[in-house]
Scaffold this active site. Sequence first.
Site: not given
Ligand code: XBP
Ligand code: MG
Length: 252
Positions: A9, A11
């Site tokens: 993953d 973020d």
């Molecule tokens: C990541 C997210 C993303 C970011 C924003 O979740 O929820 O939405 O916050 O990215 P995970 P975008 O780590 O579970 O993949 O604005 O590009 O959608």
């Molecule tokens: Mg995440």
Amino acid sequence: MALEALLFDVDGTLADTERDGHRPAFNRAFEEFGLDWHWDAELYGKLLAVTGGKERIRYYVDHFLPDYVKPDDFDALVTQLHQAKTKHYTTMLAGGAIPVRPGVRRLLDEARAAGMRLAVVTTTTPQNVTELLKHSLAEDAESWFEVIAAGDIVPAKKPAADIYHWAMDEMRLSPEQCLAFEDSHNGLRASRGAGVKTVVTVNGYTAHEQFEDALAVLSDLGEPDAPFEVLQGNAAGKAYVDLALLRRWFNE
Ligand code: XBP
Ligand code: MG
């Protein structure tokens, strides 16, 4: 089966991007469009219940702005706001604003040297992944990953398992050959929903969440001189995550 691939993953897992990365980028986009919306750090924690930036904007409007009257072109507004947000966020990344989390570079180096196959599995926008890898890891870091599964590639974002299925299909791998890294309950639901064993490294927004189904829950991947904290599971006295520890968990 032997461990063949590590699925990361982005973020919250590769880097702590939400509070001081995505959040201010959303706020800058709102300002740019003359909206008086502002997501403080506490509110943003609630909005993280929904993954995906466009989905998060809609969720905010539907649940936190009872008096807001949507314009006829609301869908277009969400798209434009999100494009502006992506521009602000990638500009921050290009300035090197967000470092990778402890142990990430070390584990990736070890995995690459050992010929482990690597993928990114995320709901964030592909450009965000490209810029983060390039500016926070290495100029050529995108090429370290065989597959980058990101954004709207699948319509149903995490906690749906779809993005994991998509990545493993691309790699011709079964879940029994993979191990995932996630930081959140939604992420863990996605990886476990696809049948992939998962190590969780928490962050400020996710430390209180439930992770019953993880191989281990850690503060971070740890470094030899900066041990991780074990929140759940058995780390066999180790201070940091390496391939030996991953294989031990994987084969448990
Ligand atoms: C990541 C997210 C993303 C970011 C924003 O979740 O929820 O939405 O916050 O990215 P995970 P975008 O780590 O579970 O993949 O604005 O590009 O959608
Ligand atoms: Mg995440």
